[in-house]
Design a protein around this motif. Structure first.
Motif, mmCIF file in Angstrom:
data_model
loop_
_atom_site.group_PDB
_atom_site.id
_atom_site.type_symbol
_atom_site.label_atom_id
_atom_site.label_comp_id
_atom_site.label_asym_id
_atom_site.label_seq_id
_atom_site.Cartn_x
_atom_site.Cartn_y
_atom_site.Cartn_z
ATOM 1 N N HIS A 1 94.977 46.121 69.976
ATOM 2 C CA HIS A 1 93.719 46.743 69.019
ATOM 3 C C HIS A 1 93.816 47.190 69.218
ATOM 4 C CE1 HIS A 1 90.830 43.766 66.932
ATOM 5 N NE2 HIS A 1 90.879 44.950 66.351
ATOM 6 N N THR A 2 92.980 48.468 70.294
ATOM 7 C CA THR A 2 92.744 49.227 70.635
ATOM 8 C C THR A 2 93.244 50.664 69.782
ATOM 9 O OG1 THR A 2 91.335 48.240 73.184
ATOM 10 C CG2 THR A 2 90.813 50.874 72.503
ATOM 11 N N ALA A 3 94.703 50.364 70.525
ATOM 12 C CA ALA A 3 95.655 51.119 69.309
ATOM 13 C C ALA A 3 95.773 51.404 68.321
ATOM 14 C CB ALA A 3 97.029 51.254 69.988
ATOM 15 N N ALA A 4 95.970 50.277 67.888
ATOM 16 C CA ALA A 4 95.780 50.252 66.127
ATOM 17 C C ALA A 4 93.996 51.053 65.663
ATOM 18 C CB ALA A 4 95.600 48.323 65.859
ATOM 19 N N LEU A 5 93.276 50.699 66.242
ATOM 20 C CA LEU A 5 91.999 51.678 65.569
ATOM 21 C C LEU A 5 92.356 52.570 65.534
ATOM 22 C CD1 LEU A 5 89.082 48.488 67.276
ATOM 23 C CD2 LEU A 5 90.195 48.898 65.027
ATOM 24 N N ALA A 6 92.924 52.941 67.482
ATOM 25 C CA ALA A 6 92.737 54.197 67.245
ATOM 26 C C ALA A 6 93.273 55.238 66.296
ATOM 27 C CB ALA A 6 93.260 55.205 69.183
ATOM 28 N N ILE A 7 94.514 55.222 66.115
ATOM 29 C CA ILE A 7 95.670 55.100 64.966
ATOM 30 C C ILE A 7 94.752 55.184 63.500
ATOM 31 C CG2 ILE A 7 97.578 54.827 64.258
ATOM 32 C CD1 ILE A 7 98.370 53.888 66.505
ATOM 33 N N ASP A 8 93.885 53.848 63.240
ATOM 34 C CA ASP A 8 92.816 54.192 61.923
ATOM 35 C C ASP A 8 92.564 55.979 61.572
ATOM 36 O OD1 ASP A 8 95.101 52.451 60.729
ATOM 37 O OD2 ASP A 8 93.474 50.496 61.029
ATOM 38 N N TRP A 9 91.626 55.168 63.015
ATOM 39 C CA TRP A 9 90.469 56.652 63.037
ATOM 40 C C TRP A 9 91.274 58.116 62.999
ATOM 41 C CZ3 TRP A 9 87.109 57.035 68.142
ATOM 42 C CH2 TRP A 9 85.249 57.938 67.727
ATOM 43 N N TRP A 10 92.811 58.420 63.784
ATOM 44 C CA TRP A 10 92.996 59.738 63.832
ATOM 45 C C TRP A 10 93.449 59.471 62.175
ATOM 46 C CZ3 TRP A 10 98.749 60.306 63.801
ATOM 47 C CH2 TRP A 10 98.761 61.695 63.885
ATOM 48 N N LYS A 11 94.277 58.733 61.496
ATOM 49 C CA LYS A 11 94.810 59.320 60.370
ATOM 50 C C LYS A 11 94.340 59.340 58.843
ATOM 51 C CE LYS A 11 99.427 56.643 60.042
ATOM 52 N NZ LYS A 11 99.815 55.354 59.528
ATOM 53 N N LEU A 12 92.725 58.289 59.330
ATOM 54 C CA LEU A 12 91.660 58.143 57.775
ATOM 55 C C LEU A 12 90.636 59.432 58.540
ATOM 56 C CD1 LEU A 12 90.620 54.679 58.015
ATOM 57 C CD2 LEU A 12 91.960 55.867 56.173
ATOM 58 N N GLY A 13 90.217 60.163 59.670
ATOM 59 C CA GLY A 13 89.754 61.176 60.161
ATOM 60 C C GLY A 13 88.436 60.537 60.142
ATOM 61 N N HIS A 14 88.176 59.328 59.765
ATOM 62 C CA HIS A 14 86.871 58.952 60.180
ATOM 63 C C HIS A 14 87.206 57.762 60.986
ATOM 64 C CE1 HIS A 14 86.292 56.183 57.065
ATOM 65 N NE2 HIS A 14 87.072 56.969 56.693
ATOM 66 N N PHE A 15 85.733 57.408 61.473
ATOM 67 C CA PHE A 15 85.686 56.055 62.552
ATOM 68 C C PHE A 15 85.951 54.527 61.436
ATOM 69 C CE2 PHE A 15 83.889 52.719 64.769
ATOM 70 C CZ PHE A 15 85.054 53.047 66.060
ATOM 71 N N PRO A 16 86.703 53.687 61.478
ATOM 72 C CA PRO A 16 86.833 52.530 60.359
ATOM 73 C C PRO A 16 86.521 51.324 60.730
ATOM 74 C CG PRO A 16 88.551 52.710 62.174
ATOM 75 C CD PRO A 16 88.121 53.746 62.805
ATOM 76 N N ILE A 17 84.738 51.858 60.339
ATOM 77 C CA ILE A 17 84.364 50.482 59.796
ATOM 78 C C ILE A 17 83.204 51.082 58.601
ATOM 79 C CG2 ILE A 17 82.809 52.334 61.516
ATOM 80 C CD1 ILE A 17 82.254 49.956 63.170
ATOM 81 N N VAL A 18 84.089 51.296 58.148
ATOM 82 C CA VAL A 18 83.531 51.217 56.069
ATOM 83 C C VAL A 18 83.649 50.488 55.661
ATOM 84 C CG1 VAL A 18 82.896 54.071 56.607
ATOM 85 C CG2 VAL A 18 85.312 52.608 54.614
ATOM 86 N N ASN A 19 84.328 49.181 55.691
ATOM 87 C CA ASN A 19 84.795 48.041 54.631
ATOM 88 C C ASN A 19 84.946 46.902 55.025
ATOM 89 O OD1 ASN A 19 87.250 48.332 55.111
ATOM 90 N ND2 ASN A 19 87.885 49.413 54.209
#
Lengths: 278, 426
Positions: free
Chosen positions: A45-63
């Motif tokens: 799960h942590t890896a999934a979050l980290a990859i999203d963060w890196w891809k989106l360029g912002h912390f994935p917590i906006v929706n």
């Protein structure tokens, strides 16, 4: 990273089933096998979050989709922390189904068409201060919600255990729950952590408000509810420190606190206001 | 290599008979020496406790379990100089699967008087150690007994047969751990000093309680008990003053009215900042006002509560025992299957087969150079290979057969080598 999140979901599902089986058969729910399974799920799960963060360029917590996944992650992180210190019997049995639902929710909620809500567009692309302040605000608040979920669950466990002890009913779940003192400590500890995080979350929210339009407070329903939540938990902490309130009373109050959290988190949305997302 | 067992237990024999047929520590050594005659019996372990006597043995002869069993009966009769009928009347005997199952059940404490009591596993371990020192165990029993200990551990971990207290003084510990998790650092207070209270206090101290206060109407009694258990005597008039210190209060006086009242506990709790108190009343008539149970963070139990928990736990253990039985059935079958692997016949078989396979493989390699062969030549080659394999393996096999008494290092070495070959085939 949907693929990794699906893997994490399956691992959580397996751990949830395993935890329930251990609970039902009265086996040791502190089992190392279960812990390993949970840890692997958490790391994925942590890896999934980290990859999203890196891809989106912002912390994935906006929706809501992202928030749902993050809160599941946070609950697991707290649980792993707790399991180092406490004989948290039965806790995974209560938490994992919740974690599973949040993770599943995150996968089922459709991604918003507009990657970033208009309102946030400014927040994310503006100057560096807001770039840090906004994600910090959301992260702190969600982390505090996760802590309050733990307080709630340990409060429920305390009340079940206490009721059985007082009623001298020693069958059923009695043997599988942690000792009263442990429930109380886990509950109170996560309550104080949640309170500190919520305080910081509200503070960063106020700073962000000011950055955005120069007003600290808008009387938005969510702002008001957050203040109420904050006061409820302040009340519990105050009486714990001054009058030594603990046990049943604190357990009941933390359930009340959690209802207010739910109202703040999910309910305030229906009342409108600018807190348009989760 | 049949495994046989002859024994008696609390289920089949009254204590007078068990006493007669028991083996004392030194008698076990003599007995093991006599049992293991290297003809009928190769290996043996004797377990002798106050509740049972079990003679576990391995006979080298296939299909001769019955002879081995009657040999063991004979031995029991002669060793204890008792009557043949008496032994036949009170003993049981098992062989093969039934014997393995029985050994697993005994070691896992399913055959105990109090199901799940943990001592028996230790007692069987001691018996096994004695047998090891007496050199009366070899490959077969070592594997069997180690498996039995592993099964006992598995049963303990996977079922609840040993998890709940079945005696009143242990129930007190169990309740305390339901409130406090760990007793480390907690204070126990005894008011009155009955035998049961004393026992409960001892258990609580064993489980980590760090302080013991003893209040008694006769201060001298409090002093002497305090000296014995390592506690602190408290004058009876002072006990209310010391009440807030007590995490666990055990009351057992001969008083005919309530000694501990609601108000006292309210005050004590408030000066304890509501840290919970466990109050256990083992006196009849009761000394602790039951209305105290209505106060938050105070938990009151009387003797009937303790007894009913102990009773419930006992039946709980019996239910859990059913689950343990299926684990044991499975493990016993699995053990016998893997046991056959270590059997001399399979070792010999594996050795021969490997030699034959090697020879055939070499033949295949040379085929190209040999060119096409007619059927007669083919047959001659096969005969030749068979002859080489037979002549090569025969002395080894002969040696193995002769040394098959379960102790030969020669057989052990071959077994180790060919275990791997047998495993690979599966």
């Amino acid at each position: 990273m949907t693929f990794l999140l699906v893997i994490a979901l399956l691992l959580y599902l397996a751990s949830a089933f395993y935890a329930i089986i251990l609970f039902a058969t009265k086996s040791d729910s502190q089992s190392n096998r279960l812990k390993t399974l949970i840890t692997v799920g958490f790391v994925t799960h942590t890896a999934a979050l980290a990859i999203d963060w890196w891809k989106l360029g912002h912390f994935p917590i906006v929706n809501p989709k992202e928030v749902s996944s993050f809160i599941a992650w946070a609950i697991m992180a707290y649980y792993l922390g707790i399991s180092f210190r406490y004989q948290a019997r039965a806790l995974p049995t209560f938490l994992l189904p919740l974690v599973f639902i949040f993770t599943l929710g995150s996968l089922l909620i459709p991604a918003p068409e507009n990657e970033r809500p208009n309102l946030l567009e400014g927040a994310i692309t503006a100057n560096t201060v807001t770039q840090i302040i906004f994600p910090a605000h959301v992260t702190l608040v969600i982390l505090s919600y996760a802590a309050f979920i733990l307080t709630f669950v340990s409060g429920v466990m305390y009340l079940i255990q206490e009721r059985d002890l007082k009623a001298k009913n020693f069958g059923g779940v009695f043997q599988r729950l942690p000792a009263l003192n442990t429930c109380d400590e886990i509950g109170y500890r996560s309550l104080t952590i949640g309170f500190v995080l919520l305080t910081l979350g509200v503070a960063t929210g106020i700073v962000w408000n000011n950055q955005r339009d120069g007003r600290y407070w808008h009387n938005d329903p969510k702002e008001v509810m957050a203040l109420v939540t904050w006061l409820v938990y302040l009340f519990i902490i105050h009486y714990r420190l001054t009058a030594g309130w603990r046990g049943r009373r604190v357990a009941l109050l933390s359930i009340v606190g959690f209802v207010v959290v739910l109202l703040t988190w999910l309910g305030a949305r229906t009342l409108g206001g600018y807190h348009v997302f989760g | 290599m049949p495994i046989v067992l002859v024994g008696l237990s609390h289920k089949t024999a009254p204590v007078e008979i068990r006493e007669q047929l028991a083996f004392s520590g030194s008698a076990i050594n003599t007995a093991l020496e006599l049992i293991v005659d290297r003809q009928t019996i190769n290996e043996s372990v004797v377990v002798s406790t106050c509740n049972r006597v079990e003679i576990i043995a391995v006979t080298p002869r296939e299909k001769e379990a019955i002879a081995a069993v009657s040999y063991l009966y004979q031995f029991l009769q002669e060793f204890h100089k008792t009557d043949h009928h008496l032994i036949r009347q009170h003993c049981y005997d098992y062989s093969d699967l039934a014997a393995v199952k029985h050994i697993f059940r005994v070691t896992s404490s399913l055959d105990s008087m109090v199901i799940g009591e943990p001592q028996i596993t230790g007692q069987v371990k001691e018996a096994f150690q004695l047998a090891q020192e007496a050199r009366s165990v070899g490959h077969h029993l070592t594997r069997l007994m180690n498996r039995a200990f592993a099964v006992a551990k598995r049963v303990r971990n996977e079922t609840g047969i040993g998890s709940s207290a079945v005696s009143i003084s242990f129930v007190a510990v169990e309740l305390a751990r339901k409130v406090f998790e760990s007793l480390q650092g907690s204070t126990v207070m005894l008011v009155g000093a009955g035998e049961m209270a004393e026992l409960a206090a001892k258990h609580l101290l064993n489980y980590g309680a760090s302080r013991l206060l003893i209040a008694n109407r006769t201060f001298e009694n409090a002093q002497s008990l305090a000296g014995e258990l390592g506690g602190e005597p408290v004058a009876f008039d002072d006990f209310e003053k010391r009440l807030p210190e007590a995490d666990i209060l055990i009351c057992s006086t001969g008083a005919t009215s309530y000694l501990i009242l609601q108000d006292q506990i309210r005050r004590a709790l408030s000066s304890r900042r509501n840290r919970p108190m466990l109050l256990i009343d083992i006196s009849v008539p009761r000394n602790i006002d039951p209305a105290i149970a209505d106060i938050d963070n105070a938990f009151v139990f009387d003797i009937d509560d303790l007894q009913s928990i102990a009773e419930a736990n006992r039946s709980e253990r019996e239910r859990e025992a059913h689950r343990a039985e299926s684990i044991i059935q499975l493990e016993a079958e699995r053990f016998l299957l893997s046991h056959a692997e270590g059997d001399i016949h399979s070792v010999i078989g594996a050795f021969r087969q490997q030699a034959a396979e090697l020879a055939l493989a070499e033949l295949e390699r040379s085929r190209k150079k040999l060119g096409p062969l007619n059927s007669e030549q083919e047959e001659a080659l096969q005969t030749m290979i068979n002859a080489i394999v037979n002549k090569f393996t025969q002395p080894v096999i002969k040696q193995l057969r002769e040394s098959d008494d379960g102790h030969s290092p020669y057989l052990e070495a071959w077994r180790d080598v060919y275990h791997r070959v047998i495993r690979k085939k599966e």
